[in-house]
Design a protein around this motif. Sequence first.
Motif, PDB file in Angstrom:
ATOM      1  N   GLU A 103       0.836  -1.209   0.000  1.00 53.36           N
ATOM      2  CA  GLU A 103       0.000   0.000   0.000  1.00 53.36           C
ATOM      3  C   GLU A 103       0.869   1.256   0.000  1.00 53.36           C
ATOM      4  O   GLU A 103       0.586   2.243  -0.694  1.00 53.36           O
ATOM      5  N   GLY A 104       1.980   1.212   0.779  1.00 54.46           N
ATOM      6  CA  GLY A 104       2.842   2.383   0.847  1.00 54.46           C
ATOM      7  C   GLY A 104       3.530   2.684  -0.464  1.00 54.46           C
ATOM      8  O   GLY A 104       3.637   3.845  -0.877  1.00 54.46           O
ATOM      9  N   ILE A 105       4.011   1.630  -1.164  1.00 55.73           N
ATOM     10  CA  ILE A 105       4.699   1.846  -2.439  1.00 55.73           C
ATOM     11  C   ILE A 105       3.737   2.356  -3.498  1.00 55.73           C
ATOM     12  O   ILE A 105       4.062   3.258  -4.282  1.00 55.73           O
ATOM     13  N   LEU A 106       2.533   1.799  -3.520  1.00 56.02           N
ATOM     14  CA  LEU A 106       1.567   2.201  -4.543  1.00 56.02           C
ATOM     15  C   LEU A 106       1.069   3.624  -4.323  1.00 56.02           C
ATOM     16  O   LEU A 106       0.843   4.377  -5.268  1.00 56.02           O
ATOM     17  N   THR A 107       0.881   3.987  -3.063  1.00 57.09           N
ATOM     18  CA  THR A 107       0.322   5.317  -2.757  1.00 57.09           C
ATOM     19  C   THR A 107       1.398   6.344  -2.418  1.00 57.09           C
ATOM     20  O   THR A 107       1.077   7.530  -2.223  1.00 57.09           O
ATOM     21  N   VAL A 132      11.936  -2.421   0.391  1.00 59.53           N
ATOM     22  CA  VAL A 132      12.880  -2.022  -0.646  1.00 59.53           C
ATOM     23  C   VAL A 132      12.133  -1.934  -1.972  1.00 59.53           C
ATOM     24  O   VAL A 132      11.298  -2.806  -2.282  1.00 59.53           O
ATOM     25  N   ASP A 133      12.439  -0.891  -2.750  1.00 60.41           N
ATOM     26  CA  ASP A 133      11.772  -0.736  -4.043  1.00 60.41           C
ATOM     27  C   ASP A 133      12.420  -1.652  -5.083  1.00 60.41           C
ATOM     28  O   ASP A 133      13.459  -2.278  -4.816  1.00 60.41           O
ATOM     29  N   LYS A 147      17.199   5.067   4.819  1.00 61.01           N
ATOM     30  CA  LYS A 147      16.227   5.382   3.775  1.00 61.01           C
ATOM     31  C   LYS A 147      16.949   5.920   2.531  1.00 61.01           C
ATOM     32  O   LYS A 147      17.798   6.797   2.605  1.00 61.01           O
ATOM     33  N   GLY A 148      16.603   5.366   1.390  1.00 57.92           N
ATOM     34  CA  GLY A 148      17.146   5.803   0.112  1.00 57.92           C
ATOM     35  C   GLY A 148      18.461   5.159  -0.266  1.00 57.92           C
ATOM     36  O   GLY A 148      18.913   5.318  -1.399  1.00 57.92           O
ATOM     37  N   LYS A 149      19.102   4.401   0.622  1.00 58.29           N
ATOM     38  CA  LYS A 149      20.390   3.785   0.308  1.00 58.29           C
ATOM     39  C   LYS A 149      20.183   2.538  -0.549  1.00 58.29           C
ATOM     40  O   LYS A 149      19.181   1.842  -0.446  1.00 58.29           O
ATOM     41  N   ALA A 196       9.773  -7.012   1.005  1.00 57.09           N
ATOM     42  CA  ALA A 196       9.751  -6.728   2.441  1.00 57.09           C
ATOM     43  C   ALA A 196      10.734  -7.668   3.121  1.00 57.09           C
ATOM     44  O   ALA A 196      10.803  -8.854   2.777  1.00 57.09           O
ATOM     45  N   ARG A 197      11.527  -7.118   4.044  1.00 58.19           N
ATOM     46  CA  ARG A 197      12.547  -7.927   4.728  1.00 58.19           C
ATOM     47  C   ARG A 197      12.442  -7.711   6.235  1.00 58.19           C
ATOM     48  O   ARG A 197      12.232  -6.594   6.710  1.00 58.19           O
ATOM     49  N   ILE A 198      12.610  -8.834   6.939  1.00 61.55           N
ATOM     50  CA  ILE A 198      12.610  -8.824   8.402  1.00 61.55           C
ATOM     51  C   ILE A 198      13.860  -9.563   8.866  1.00 61.55           C
ATOM     52  O   ILE A 198      14.200 -10.621   8.330  1.00 61.55           O
ATOM     53  N   GLY A 199      14.525  -9.032   9.860  1.00 60.17           N
ATOM     54  CA  GLY A 199      15.674  -9.702  10.452  1.00 60.17           C
ATOM     55  C   GLY A 199      15.389 -10.064  11.898  1.00 60.17           C
ATOM     56  O   GLY A 199      15.091  -9.188  12.704  1.00 60.17           O
TER      57      GLY A 199
END
Length: 618
Positions: A103-107, A132-133, A147-149, A196-199
């Motif tokens: 939802e965040g990437i689309l909007t 990550v995009d 963010k952005g890296k 989406a990544r989770i550690g």
Amino acid sequence: MDQQPKQHIPKRKSKHFFDLVVLGFAETCDQLFNGYIKRTFLFRFLSSISIRYKIAATITILLALTVFSLGYVTFTRQTAILRQEMQNRAEVLVQQLASAGKEGILTKQELHVYSTIAEIQKKSGVVYAMVVDPQGAVFIHSVLEMKGKMLVGKADKAAMSAEDLLFQETIHEGRPVLDATYPIVFKPKNIKIGIARIGLSEEALHAAIRKQKIIFFWISIGFIGAGLLLSFGLARILTKSICTLEEGMRRVAMGDLSRQVAAPYRDEIGRLTEVFNQMILGLREKLHMEKYLSRSTVRSIKKNRDISHLKLGGRKKHVTALFSDVRGFTALSERMRPEEVVKLLNIYLNLQGKVIRQWGGVVDKFIGDEVMAIFEGQGAEINAVRSAVEIQRYCESLNWARAKTGQKQLQIGIGLNSGEVVMGNMGSEEQMDYTVIGDNVNVAARLCSIALPGQIVISKVIADLVGDLATVTKLEPVMVKGKDKLLEVYNVTDVKGSTRKYMRQTTETPVVYYPADLPNEMQRAVAKNISPSGCLLEVAAPIPAATRLCMEIDHKCFHGLKLRAVVHHAKKMYSKHFVVVRFEELDEASKYGIIAWVHEVESDIIDTVASPSPVETF
């Protein structure tokens, strides 16, 4: 004549020479064994040890190998389970993040994703979370500076190329981490719009594994030490024939009581084998006799197995007594043959026994067509009421099916009362019964006697205790035997809680199904139980609730019928997926068949007068 002996002399010499070589070799080996091997320290030491210590040492070594083998298998399995649980947890979290990240990437709205990451970081062990995009740039990260890296590491590249859920074990800031990656896909066009990544930190997992190693080590030491002590005591009486007795014991431990152990010798082990065979006969009798005893009686015997003499008497307990009785049974049985009466009655008694046990009750006894059940403890009243309601519902559906097929039906009246009773051993010293005695039990029996067919009559005590959990209507006060005053009674019409209309039968039936709108996606499942209203399916992959299915159940009750069903709810247990489905538009003939099968009870009537059975000899 002179040449003939000369021709045979070389042959005799050759044969004699060969015999001498063989004999010389055997004598050399014997001299080597007697002269050298017997003089070695190891041989002298082993030969001087008592046989009991040899057997003890052998048993100890075998026990150690067994403990280490089983421990290794158990440790490996537990480690795998711990890793699987961690992966399951990571899967849930990363899917939650992927849903928010999509939802965040689309909007292009980050607030909701930040909120989701903040919630995820509250979970124990979460090291990082990010979205990550498609170009590999961080869209949102639990660390704002990221963010952005662009992510260019080996694990990052593997994550970007993942087409499905991916787990990786990496090192993050010097800490072992389980990295879970889940692709974010825009389904209408099946376009991957990010990941989406989770550690999750593996430190807790490694600590648990170390703890398991320590526990396994000390358990092994304990078992080996105990085995060493026991082996020295048992080694004195072990003989060659113990192997046969051991095999018999192994069969009994596996539940096989069909065979006895041969006893060819008459020594101590032979006599022990005879005693063991008598034990097998006793166990056979015990297994058959337990079916004639209530579970409360069996529990009492097991509880007091070390007491040499069971005493009469008991103790006060708070119980809820349930009595049920078939209405008009005497008149009905007069019009039926005895074997028909037994078959019909067993169906309804089996129904009641199953329901009572499922709700935590114990069938105290069957008295002809009457059932006496006990629910122990404070708060058990509601379960007793639920079992009574469920019994009447099951009887109603069973009677409906039997009426449609022209079979006899039975109507049941139920009475319940709660209060203090004496529970214990009643009878004589030679023959006793573990049961309950008291005025409150008598009141329950009186309430059962006044209950109409299909009615559940309860006392005011139970009505007050269950409160608004049950729907009751007050009846006219009644005078029961042994009471000076009128007794307030109530009729139960409904109860809150999980009570069903139809009884279910446990099964392992193959099922083929597919989503109603995707007929080409045929799947296989197993029906774990079946009722006229639906079934429980074990499926390979989760199915969302409210999904409509078309299915075929490979069972005689359905006759190859194509069923329509809807998923009521789904759950996951022990890494397996289960769904409860409700049938839609099930025809009446199938309902009759299912109900008959669910309530089916085998009743064999042997006519010993007409054809006496032969006596089995041993």
